[in-house]
Design a protein around this motif. Structure first.
Motif, mmCIF file in Angstrom:
data_model
loop_
_atom_site.group_PDB
_atom_site.id
_atom_site.type_symbol
_atom_site.label_atom_id
_atom_site.label_comp_id
_atom_site.label_asym_id
_atom_site.label_seq_id
_atom_site.Cartn_x
_atom_site.Cartn_y
_atom_site.Cartn_z
ATOM 1 N N SER A 33 -25.394 -0.241 -4.956
ATOM 2 C CA SER A 33 -26.498 -0.280 -4.244
ATOM 3 C C SER A 33 -27.426 1.010 -4.046
ATOM 4 O O SER A 33 -27.039 1.916 -3.655
ATOM 5 N N GLN A 34 -28.455 0.904 -4.537
ATOM 6 C CA GLN A 34 -29.617 2.117 -4.591
ATOM 7 C C GLN A 34 -28.851 3.247 -5.448
ATOM 8 O O GLN A 34 -28.988 4.515 -4.634
ATOM 9 N N HIS A 35 -27.947 3.168 -6.244
ATOM 10 C CA HIS A 35 -27.181 4.401 -7.134
ATOM 11 C C HIS A 35 -25.825 4.615 -6.152
ATOM 12 O O HIS A 35 -25.266 5.657 -6.755
ATOM 13 N N VAL A 36 -25.564 4.182 -5.070
ATOM 14 C CA VAL A 36 -24.436 4.682 -4.248
ATOM 15 C C VAL A 36 -23.297 3.758 -4.742
ATOM 16 O O VAL A 36 -23.336 2.502 -4.701
ATOM 17 N N LEU A 37 -22.311 4.044 -5.182
ATOM 18 C CA LEU A 37 -21.127 3.585 -5.601
ATOM 19 C C LEU A 37 -20.047 3.125 -4.300
ATOM 20 O O LEU A 37 -19.702 4.069 -3.473
ATOM 21 N N MET A 38 -19.994 1.807 -4.357
ATOM 22 C CA MET A 38 -19.442 1.294 -2.934
ATOM 23 C C MET A 38 -17.973 1.177 -3.219
ATOM 24 O O MET A 38 -17.495 0.433 -4.330
ATOM 25 N N ILE A 39 -17.006 1.356 -2.376
ATOM 26 C CA ILE A 39 -15.583 1.143 -2.578
ATOM 27 C C ILE A 39 -15.095 0.691 -1.181
ATOM 28 O O ILE A 39 -15.486 0.557 -0.176
ATOM 29 N N GLY A 40 -13.835 0.093 -1.228
ATOM 30 C CA GLY A 40 -13.169 -0.735 0.028
ATOM 31 C C GLY A 40 -14.083 -1.789 0.496
ATOM 32 O O GLY A 40 -14.506 -2.410 -0.123
ATOM 33 N N ASP A 41 -13.981 -1.855 1.933
ATOM 34 C CA ASP A 41 -14.615 -2.649 2.568
ATOM 35 C C ASP A 41 -16.136 -2.829 2.172
ATOM 36 O O ASP A 41 -16.947 -4.060 2.481
ATOM 37 N N THR A 42 -16.765 -1.631 2.063
ATOM 38 C CA THR A 42 -17.911 -1.497 1.914
ATOM 39 C C THR A 42 -18.544 -2.195 0.546
ATOM 40 O O THR A 42 -19.407 -2.638 0.538
ATOM 41 N N ALA A 43 -17.474 -2.379 -0.391
ATOM 42 C CA ALA A 43 -17.835 -3.155 -1.308
ATOM 43 C C ALA A 43 -17.560 -4.523 -1.553
ATOM 44 O O ALA A 43 -18.147 -5.413 -2.379
ATOM 45 N N GLY A 44 -16.557 -5.013 -0.664
ATOM 46 C CA GLY A 44 -16.393 -6.411 -0.671
ATOM 47 C C GLY A 44 -14.912 -6.717 0.193
ATOM 48 O O GLY A 44 -13.972 -5.689 0.101
ATOM 49 N N LEU A 45 -15.061 -7.740 0.666
ATOM 50 C CA LEU A 45 -13.981 -7.992 1.839
ATOM 51 C C LEU A 45 -12.896 -9.239 1.054
ATOM 52 O O LEU A 45 -13.561 -10.216 0.815
ATOM 53 N N ILE A 46 -11.720 -9.099 1.336
ATOM 54 C CA ILE A 46 -10.606 -10.261 0.783
ATOM 55 C C ILE A 46 -10.347 -10.947 2.207
ATOM 56 O O ILE A 46 -10.145 -10.026 3.065
ATOM 57 N N HIS A 47 -10.230 -12.083 2.543
ATOM 58 C CA HIS A 47 -9.885 -12.814 3.702
ATOM 59 C C HIS A 47 -8.376 -12.326 3.973
ATOM 60 O O HIS A 47 -7.426 -12.126 2.972
ATOM 61 N N PRO A 48 -8.152 -11.870 5.118
ATOM 62 C CA PRO A 48 -7.006 -11.206 5.636
ATOM 63 C C PRO A 48 -5.647 -12.038 5.424
ATOM 64 O O PRO A 48 -4.505 -11.540 5.293
ATOM 65 N N LEU A 49 -6.048 -13.448 5.340
ATOM 66 C CA LEU A 49 -4.587 -14.334 5.101
ATOM 67 C C LEU A 49 -4.192 -14.039 3.672
ATOM 68 O O LEU A 49 -2.994 -14.456 3.525
ATOM 69 N N CYS A 50 -4.865 -13.176 2.872
ATOM 70 C CA CYS A 50 -4.256 -13.130 1.493
ATOM 71 C C CYS A 50 -3.473 -11.671 1.526
ATOM 72 O O CYS A 50 -2.833 -11.386 0.935
ATOM 73 N N GLY A 51 -3.690 -11.046 2.687
ATOM 74 C CA GLY A 51 -2.719 -9.790 2.946
ATOM 75 C C GLY A 51 -2.705 -8.744 2.312
ATOM 76 O O GLY A 51 -1.920 -8.015 1.916
ATOM 77 N N ASN A 52 -4.060 -8.338 1.393
ATOM 78 C CA ASN A 52 -3.890 -7.367 0.327
ATOM 79 C C ASN A 52 -5.295 -6.510 0.525
ATOM 80 O O ASN A 52 -5.420 -5.931 -0.622
ATOM 81 N N GLY A 53 -5.829 -6.558 1.497
ATOM 82 C CA GLY A 53 -7.130 -5.753 1.682
ATOM 83 C C GLY A 53 -6.976 -4.235 1.704
ATOM 84 O O GLY A 53 -7.646 -3.460 0.896
ATOM 85 N N MET A 54 -5.908 -3.857 1.958
ATOM 86 C CA MET A 54 -5.575 -2.292 1.999
ATOM 87 C C MET A 54 -5.316 -1.713 0.620
ATOM 88 O O MET A 54 -5.570 -0.857 0.077
ATOM 89 N N ALA A 55 -4.707 -2.539 -0.363
ATOM 90 C CA ALA A 55 -4.234 -2.428 -1.811
ATOM 91 C C ALA A 55 -5.628 -2.314 -2.425
ATOM 92 O O ALA A 55 -5.821 -1.499 -3.371
ATOM 93 N N MET A 56 -6.334 -3.455 -2.181
ATOM 94 C CA MET A 56 -7.667 -3.401 -2.854
ATOM 95 C C MET A 56 -8.425 -2.244 -2.583
ATOM 96 O O MET A 56 -9.256 -1.776 -3.632
ATOM 97 N N ALA A 57 -8.787 -1.712 -1.179
ATOM 98 C CA ALA A 57 -9.365 -0.603 -0.851
ATOM 99 C C ALA A 57 -8.889 0.741 -1.746
ATOM 100 O O ALA A 57 -9.769 1.346 -2.380
#
Length: 376
Positions: free
Chosen positions: A266-290
């Motif tokens: 966004s506006q040339h800023v590279l987004m990572i982790g939750d700032t780039a997108g969230l997976i529903h917690p029931l999938c239990g893998n948000g930290m690994a994705m980040a």
């Protein structure tokens, strides 16, 4: 006063610290802007898939020495308490953000990372350079800016990100407990209006973190009342809470959690982790994705700074493509599963199908988890 930096990371959480360590290990100076000091407890499921373990070891983190819980089994239940168990293909480990962020921070400092404990109030891009304004009125210019400031922030409004324009119905509640719970299990128990993750972290603590629709939550006067009137209707959750003692003075709560699609750049800023997108917690893998997103971003930045990627635009396009390749299918799968589990009849039907065909559950788990990753 204006200061010149090469690489600046806005946010020093899990993804931001991981990206900083990767870049520092590769010989690039990094400055992290983080408003909080370390360590801090954060609202988080605190289960991490082993898919990222080889990469964390490459970064130089001795995860085993921190004595995390070893998680091999998965359990899911409907709001009525019907239950299904499975073995996790790769397994994972449980570690609190309080400990993990502190380990990452200490490692980053040891590699020479500079930290500024301030808020970022604005980011502007002109003439191939960023101007980053801080809460103390300081302005920092940087060639590369990585956004790792979390799920939702005033910066999203400044950067004109679409998801920030509408309210999100989700509220998250988290605390640590002591009590009886299997060391090797991550459980996801549904209740009317949400779902709750339960697993062990270090020091034999139980992390309980749940997501609830605010419309259903607001009918109750307090978190304890909502818990007793709603969560306790699932017998598995009732037993866990009744046999456990909360170790925090009070639960941590965050609101306005959005699972809407976000742009990876966004506006040339590279987004990572939750700032780039969230997976529903029931999938239990948000930290690994980040953690994985930090790796992909760091490698894209290194390729650009070393001249292997010729332009900023190509770097941004490359990173966006990598994000979609590795995470889009997982995010879509998580959203579909979430919608099913929030409807009583559909969730009961799904569970009956999974009990009859257990291989389908393994397939769903694989859809929300990745393969073991290593740095290039």
């Amino acid at each position: 006063m204006e200061t010149k930096m090469d690489i600046l990371i806005a946010g020093g959480g899990l993804a931001g610290l991981t990206a900083a360590i990767h870049l520092l290990k590769s010989g690039f100076p990094v400055t992290v802007i983080e408003k909080n000091t370390y360590p801090q407890h954060k609202v988080c499921g605190e289960y991490i898939s082993n898919e990222v373990l080889p990469y964390l070891e490459w970064l130089g983190l001795a995860i085993h020495n921190a004595a995390p819980s070893r998680i091999q089994h998965f359990q899911i239940s409907t709001a009525e308490g019907h239950c299904l168990n499975a073995v996790l293909p790769l397994g994972g480990f449980g570690m609190s953000r309080y400990l993990l962020d502190a380990l990452l921070y200490e490692h980053a400092v040891g590699l020479g990372c500079k930290f500024i404990h301030e808020t970022v109030s604005d980011i502007r891009f002109n003439d191939d350079e960023f101007q980053v304004s801080l809460g103390n009125k300081q302005v920092i210019s940087a060639g590369i800016v990585i956004g790792a400031y979390g799920k939702r922030d005033g910066l999203d409004q400044k950067l004109s990100r679409n998801f920030i324009q509408k309210k999100s119905p989700w509220l998250a509640v988290k605390a640590h407990y002591e009590g009886p719970f299997p060391d090797d299990l991550v459980a996801l128990h549904n209740f009317d209006g949400g779902y709750c993750g339960v697993s062990k972290v270090e020091d034999n603590r139980i992390n309980i973190c749940y997501l609830v629709d605010y419309a259903s939550f607001k009918r109750y006067k307090s978190i304890p009342e909502h818990r007793m009137q709603v969560l306790y209707k699932n017998e598995h959750l009732r037993k866990i809470f009744e046999n456990s003692r909360m170790l925090f003075d009070q639960s941590l709560v965050i609101s306005q959690i959005s699972f809407d699609p976000k742009n990876a750049v966004s506006q040339h800023v590279l987004m990572i982790g939750d700032t780039a997108g969230l997976i529903h917690p029931l999938c239990g893998n948000g930290m690994a994705m980040a953690i994985h997103s930090a790796k992909l971003c760091a490698e894209s930045v290194i390729s650009y700074l070393e001249g292997k990627t010729s332009t900023r635009k190509k770097m941004e396009t490359q990173y966006e493509a990598l994000w979609k390749k590795h995470f889009n299918k997982r995010l879509v799968t998580g959203k579909i599963i979430s919608r099913i589990l929030r409807k009583k009849q559909l969730s009961a039907r799904l569970l009956r199908i999974l009990i009859k065909f257990p291989a389908l559950l393994q397939a769903l788990i694989k859809q929300t988890h990745g393969k073991p990753i290593m740095a290039k």
